[in-house]
Design an enzyme around this catalytic site. Structure first.
Site, PDB file in Angstrom:
ATOM      1  N   ASP A   1      56.043  47.399  47.289  1.00 57.91           N
ATOM      2  CA  ASP A   1      54.729  46.997  47.786  1.00 57.91           C
ATOM      3  C   ASP A   1      53.665  47.785  47.038  1.00 57.91           C
ATOM      4  O   ASP A   1      53.654  49.014  47.078  1.00 57.91           O
ATOM      5  CB  ASP A   1      54.645  47.276  49.295  1.00 57.91           C
ATOM      6  CG  ASP A   1      53.423  46.646  49.944  1.00 57.91           C
ATOM      7  OD1 ASP A   1      52.536  46.175  49.214  1.00 57.91           O
ATOM      8  OD2 ASP A   1      53.350  46.648  51.192  1.00 57.91           O
TER       9      ASP A   1
ATOM     10  N   ASN B   1      59.417  46.129  63.009  1.00 60.79           N
ATOM     11  CA  ASN B   1      60.126  46.475  64.240  1.00 60.79           C
ATOM     12  C   ASN B   1      59.288  47.130  65.330  1.00 60.79           C
ATOM     13  O   ASN B   1      59.822  47.484  66.377  1.00 60.79           O
ATOM     14  CB  ASN B   1      61.302  47.415  63.924  1.00 60.79           C
ATOM     15  CG  ASN B   1      62.498  46.675  63.355  1.00 60.79           C
ATOM     16  OD1 ASN B   1      63.116  45.870  64.036  1.00 60.79           O
ATOM     17  ND2 ASN B   1      62.805  46.936  62.093  1.00 60.79           N
TER      18      ASN B   1
ATOM     19  N   ASP C   1      56.823  47.919  68.509  1.00 60.03           N
ATOM     20  CA  ASP C   1      56.492  47.275  69.781  1.00 60.03           C
ATOM     21  C   ASP C   1      54.980  47.310  69.983  1.00 60.03           C
ATOM     22  O   ASP C   1      54.288  48.212  69.505  1.00 60.03           O
ATOM     23  CB  ASP C   1      57.154  48.009  70.951  1.00 60.03           C
ATOM     24  CG  ASP C   1      58.670  47.909  70.910  1.00 60.03           C
ATOM     25  OD1 ASP C   1      59.181  46.976  70.264  1.00 60.03           O
ATOM     26  OD2 ASP C   1      59.336  48.775  71.513  1.00 60.03           O
TER      27      ASP C   1
ATOM     28  N   HIS D   1      51.189  40.158  56.119  1.00 61.52           N
ATOM     29  CA  HIS D   1      51.136  41.093  54.996  1.00 61.52           C
ATOM     30  C   HIS D   1      52.146  40.638  53.950  1.00 61.52           C
ATOM     31  O   HIS D   1      53.276  40.284  54.275  1.00 61.52           O
ATOM     32  CB  HIS D   1      51.449  42.518  55.450  1.00 61.52           C
ATOM     33  CG  HIS D   1      51.456  43.514  54.327  1.00 61.52           C
ATOM     34  ND1 HIS D   1      50.434  43.594  53.410  1.00 61.52           N
ATOM     35  CD2 HIS D   1      52.368  44.448  53.953  1.00 61.52           C
ATOM     36  CE1 HIS D   1      50.708  44.542  52.531  1.00 61.52           C
ATOM     37  NE2 HIS D   1      51.875  45.070  52.838  1.00 61.52           N
TER      38      HIS D   1
ATOM     39  N   CYS E   1      46.262  42.148  49.782  1.00 68.47           N
ATOM     40  CA  CYS E   1      47.721  42.293  49.703  1.00 68.47           C
ATOM     41  C   CYS E   1      48.402  41.183  48.912  1.00 68.47           C
ATOM     42  O   CYS E   1      49.328  41.440  48.138  1.00 68.47           O
ATOM     43  CB  CYS E   1      48.322  42.417  51.095  1.00 68.47           C
ATOM     44  SG  CYS E   1      48.355  40.892  52.076  1.00 68.47           S
TER      45      CYS E   1
ATOM     46  N   GLU F   1      70.582  44.914  67.718  1.00 64.67           N
ATOM     47  CA  GLU F   1      69.229  45.447  67.580  1.00 64.67           C
ATOM     48  C   GLU F   1      69.112  46.800  68.274  1.00 64.67           C
ATOM     49  O   GLU F   1      68.511  47.736  67.742  1.00 64.67           O
ATOM     50  CB  GLU F   1      68.213  44.472  68.167  1.00 64.67           C
ATOM     51  CG  GLU F   1      66.767  44.896  67.900  1.00 64.67           C
ATOM     52  CD  GLU F   1      65.810  44.535  69.029  1.00 64.67           C
ATOM     53  OE1 GLU F   1      64.601  44.572  68.786  1.00 64.67           O
ATOM     54  OE2 GLU F   1      66.285  44.241  70.138  1.00 64.67           O
TER      55      GLU F   1
ATOM     56  N   TRP G   1      38.591  45.345  51.188  1.00 61.04           N
ATOM     57  CA  TRP G   1      38.688  44.572  52.428  1.00 61.04           C
ATOM     58  C   TRP G   1      37.348  44.541  53.159  1.00 61.04           C
ATOM     59  O   TRP G   1      37.289  44.232  54.337  1.00 61.04           O
ATOM     60  CB  TRP G   1      39.756  45.181  53.335  1.00 61.04           C
ATOM     61  CG  TRP G   1      41.162  44.912  52.896  1.00 61.04           C
ATOM     62  CD1 TRP G   1      41.988  43.911  53.346  1.00 61.04           C
ATOM     63  CD2 TRP G   1      41.926  45.627  51.916  1.00 61.04           C
ATOM     64  NE1 TRP G   1      43.206  43.969  52.708  1.00 61.04           N
ATOM     65  CE2 TRP G   1      43.206  45.007  51.820  1.00 61.04           C
ATOM     66  CE3 TRP G   1      41.665  46.715  51.100  1.00 61.04           C
ATOM     67  CZ2 TRP G   1      44.197  45.450  50.965  1.00 61.04           C
ATOM     68  CZ3 TRP G   1      42.660  47.168  50.236  1.00 61.04           C
ATOM     69  CH2 TRP G   1      43.910  46.537  50.177  1.00 61.04           C
TER      70      TRP G   1
ATOM     71  N   GLU H   1      66.049  39.723  68.506  1.00 59.23           N
ATOM     72  CA  GLU H   1      65.454  40.567  69.531  1.00 59.23           C
ATOM     73  C   GLU H   1      66.325  40.568  70.793  1.00 59.23           C
ATOM     74  O   GLU H   1      66.770  39.523  71.262  1.00 59.23           O
ATOM     75  CB  GLU H   1      64.043  40.064  69.880  1.00 59.23           C
ATOM     76  CG  GLU H   1      63.049  40.148  68.739  1.00 59.23           C
ATOM     77  CD  GLU H   1      62.612  41.577  68.459  1.00 59.23           C
ATOM     78  OE1 GLU H   1      62.904  42.464  69.291  1.00 59.23           O
ATOM     79  OE2 GLU H   1      61.987  41.802  67.409  1.00 59.23           O
TER      80      GLU H   1
ATOM     81  N   TYR I   1      42.022  39.630  58.194  1.00 61.79           N
ATOM     82  CA  TYR I   1      43.443  39.314  58.334  1.00 61.79           C
ATOM     83  C   TYR I   1      44.279  40.566  58.575  1.00 61.79           C
ATOM     84  O   TYR I   1      45.436  40.493  58.984  1.00 61.79           O
ATOM     85  CB  TYR I   1      43.949  38.550  57.108  1.00 61.79           C
ATOM     86  CG  TYR I   1      44.340  39.397  55.923  1.00 61.79           C
ATOM     87  CD1 TYR I   1      45.669  39.753  55.706  1.00 61.79           C
ATOM     88  CD2 TYR I   1      43.389  39.842  55.023  1.00 61.79           C
ATOM     89  CE1 TYR I   1      46.025  40.527  54.614  1.00 61.79           C
ATOM     90  CE2 TYR I   1      43.730  40.605  53.931  1.00 61.79           C
ATOM     91  CZ  TYR I   1      45.056  40.949  53.726  1.00 61.79           C
ATOM     92  OH  TYR I   1      45.406  41.720  52.645  1.00 61.79           O
TER      93      TYR I   1
END
Length: 733
Positions: free
Chosen positions: A406, A446, A448, A383, A324, A500, A289, A495, A566
């Site tokens: 992944d 998820n 914040d 991603h 990725c 949730e 990267w 949301e 990115y």
């Protein structure tokens, strides 16, 4: 001091046993010679072979392996560029055996033997004798389909949990003196793959449209760019191309995955997620990267998986370089080639939560300006990972289906850089205790975003929280078309919904160290409308400040625009403004900030992303407002044209054109083109494409497969990345 060891040497050393126990075979390529005659009489065996002339002998063996024959047609393997027989487990295939005389069931005894790896054992599923009478078979099933003179047609059905790999085949005949076998012949080797068409197979996928897309489609779309300005590029997965199946088996051998584990898609996917990167096991791809790709191929240059797999299989050394989406693309090739349904998934605004607290921190100084020195968390603009479809017998009922895997090396899992398989259903419902790595993927969609104001004494006070930024959109390719398919609701509930909140509480119960942050309520709102900007253009950034209160507000605003990778890591600041804005009660004020190409062009990196963070502090109340916007600069497209007679083995031509509309020259430009079933990877280096000129490159090719395909092209240089184009082509017989 001892000499440093390679990962392969360390692995070999770790396999040494001090208890005298043998090691389970870990290579499909290794084999032991099977005797053509296995005597029952030891030294008393008569010399020569004349004493066997009165017994049954094999003259010929036909595996019906032509693409037009029944086996490859029924097993959906005719598309593989491989001369050997390729079948899928849990489904019958047929072979024809020509004896020296008619087969007499009452007098003759023979078996078709399937052997895998070294030290084959029946108890391990690596030695499988199949008899023509069903009552004698204990594993794979066998039956006589037809007899005609001295030719016998036999049907053989591998179990639905058979080991996936390349089997050596022999026909063995029992005589009073011993067992006589056919000679070792690599042309008789048989590949056995997973079978998503068989209900008993752990990768069974009922939906035919899903199977066609996620197993049989060898061209796909990779989504990148930004959430509100999505870009896409085609990719040649090439899972059916010559040498790819053997390369996939080589990767499992190189990773020392025990052969006995190769019937389990969970274990194969987990091993592959480690082996496709080279961080700790000499795997397939080197991640990079940095922006410096002098010693390899820039990740944005690749057009498909074929060249990567073949380079690795032929040399055994990691291939340079990947990011990725390249990892996700080759993982897709690997899984589909073996018969495991798979798809590439893009998560926009993907959080890399190192400490597992579901919180990405942005630090502001006491005036409300972003403190980039102290802001360490990063949110990837996007991603890419993979989903593969399989049952999960290691989990409770209901958690099979799509699983996240992944290969991008981000964090270690059980001591290696890998991720998954993690149940998508478990992630959605907060059951992050289920293996593997569910908590990491849960945080990616998820977390914040919390803005903190740093006081002079070093204390941090939360001033703003955005719960909707991360995991904003999850995309994959639509079934049977070039459209997009949103699957965000497969990962998370809406949301702010009651579901949730329940999920987040459940995740905390299972070990997620979520930090609860509740900033003071806000009566102002800052909005940055989305932009579509072409590389090299001037543009205007609009700030919209909404005042929901009944009082006048005056704000000191900080506008910071940076060139970013990115992955969200900033490279250089290109613009900084500090306007003061006034807004009347219950009204909106707009401010336009001009951004000139000269501000950013010489600082662009990688995929030409600009990231704006705007913060403002009200003089009357001290309240802070924030907004973020990622601008993925749009690139010019390649023009790809196809000419010639679209028929198998006839010469055709592809022309790739590009016009340099910029005010600067492009140097050392790497142009590539390929297409599964029609054209092997080709490349050409153009030392200079001067400003205002057009590059045109024509390359001949001869397709070898009937049906629709796509030619995928890319153009890449240090000054301009991620430029691509494609053209559809349908080949006739």
């Amino acid at each position: 001091m001892s000499e440093p060891q390679t990962p392969a040497e360390r692995r070999q050393r770790l396999q040494v046993s001090s208890r005298g126990r043998s090691i389970a075979p870990t290579s499909n390529a290794e084999s032991e010679d099977v005797p053509e005659f296995e005597s029952f009489m030891g030294p008393l065996t008569p010399r020569g072979t004349g004493f066997l002339s009165e017994f049954l002998d094999i003259w010929d063996l036909d595996l019906l392996k032509d693409v037009r024959d029944i086996n490859k047609q029924q097993h959906n393997t005719a598309i593989y560029s491989n001369d050997n027989l390729i079948v899928r487990r849990g489904q019958e295939f047929q072979i024809k055996i020509t004896f020296n005389r008619a087969y007499r069931p009452a007098d003759d005894q023979f078996a078709v033997e399937f052997v895998l790896g070294s030290s084959p054992q029946s108890s391990k599923g690596t030695y499988i004798p199949v008899f023509p009478s069903e009552e004698r078979n204990t594993s794979w099933k066998g039956r006589v389909v037809d007899t005609a003179d001295n030719i016998l047609t036999m049907g053989i059905t591998p179990t639905a949990d058979s080991i996936v790999g390349k089997y050596r085949l022999y026909v063995a005949v029992l005589t009073p003196f011993g067992i006589r076998r056919t000679r070792r012949d690599p042309n008789l080797d048989i590949y056995v793959l997973f079978n998503p068409w068989a209900k008993e197979d752990s990768v069974f996928l009922e939906d035919e449209a899903e199977r066609e897309e996620c197993v049989m489609n060898d061209v796909g779309i990779i989504y990148h760019g930004a959430y509100d300005d999505i870009s896409e590029r085609n990719w040649s997965f090439g899972q059916f191309e010559f040498g790819i199946l053997d390369a996939c088996l080589f990767i499992m051998d190189k990773g020392a995955l025990p052969i006995t584990n190769r019937g389990d898609p969970v274990k194969i996917a987990r091993k592959a997620s480690a082996m496709l990167n080279c961080r700790d096991d000499d795997g397939v791809l080197v991640g990079n990267w940095s922006g410096d790709y002098m010693y390899g191929v820039a990740p944005t240059s690749w057009t498909g998986s074929v060249e990567i797999f073949l380079n690795y299989a032929n040399g055994g050394l990691p291939v340079c370089y990947a990011q990725c989406w390249v990892y996700a693309a080759i993982f897709n090739t690997f899984l589909r080639c073996l018969g495991i349904p798979a798809r590439v998934v893009t998560n926009y605004f993907s959080a890399h939560d190192n400490d597992g607290n579901l919180k990405m921190d942005i630090i502001l100084d006491e005036n409300g300006k972003v403190d980039r020195e102290r802001t360490k968390d990063s949110i990837w603009n996007y991603h890419c990972w993979n989903e593969c479809f399989m049952s999960r017998p290691d989990l409770p009922d209901g958690f099979g289906g799509w699983q996240v895997v992944d290969a991008t090396p981000q964090e270690t899992s059980d001591g290696m850089y890998r991720c998954g398989p993690a149940s998508v259903h478990a992630i959605k419902h907060g059951l992050i205790c289920y293996p593997f790595d569910s908590s990491f993927v849960f945080a990616e969609v998820n977390s914040d975003v919390v803005f903190y104001q740093r006081n002079r004494d070093g204390s941090l006070v939360p001033v703003r929280k955005n719960t909707k930024h991360v995991g904003r959109l999850v995309l994959t390719k639509a079934l049977g078309s070039n459209g997009r398919r949103e699957i965000t609701d497969a990962y998370k509930f809406p949301e702010g919904s009651a579901e949730e909140r329940t999920v987040l509480e459940k995740a905390e119960q299972y070990g997620c160290q979520r930090q609860r942050v509740e900033p003071p309520p806000a009566d102002m709102e800052l909005i940055l409308p989305a932009l579509e900007v072409r590389v090299g253009d001037d543009f205007e950034l609009t700030l919209e400040l909404k005042n929901h209160s009944e009082q006048h507000r005056t704000l000191d605003v900080y506008v910071s625009g940076s060139v970013v990778f990115y992955t969200g890591v900033p490279s250089a600041e290109v613009i900084f403004k500090n306007p003061t804005l006034s807004v009347e009660p219950q009204s909106v004020t707009r401010k336009v900030i001009e951004v000139h190409a000269n501000d950013y062009m010489m600082k662009l990196v990688e995929q030409a992303n600009l990231h704006f963070i705007v913060t403002g502090k009200a003089k009357e109340t001290g309240q802070i407002v924030t907004a973020m916007l990622t601008v993925a600069m749009r690139k010019p497209k390649l023009i790809v044209k196809v000419s010639g007679s679209p028929r198998v083995r006839e010469e055709m031509f592809v022309t790739v054109e590009f016009t340099n509309d910029f005010k600067f020259d492009l140097k050392d430009v790497d142009v590539r083109v390929e297409g599964p079933g029609v054209m092997t990877p080709h490349r050409k280096i153009h030392r200079l494409i001067a400003a205002g000129t057009t590059m045109s490159w024509t390359q001949s090719f001869s397709p070898w497969r009937v049906g629709p395909s796509k030619l995928v092209a890319s153009l890449d240089c240090a000054a301009l990345r991620q430029v691509s184009g494609d053209a559809d082509v349908t080949i006739q017989s």
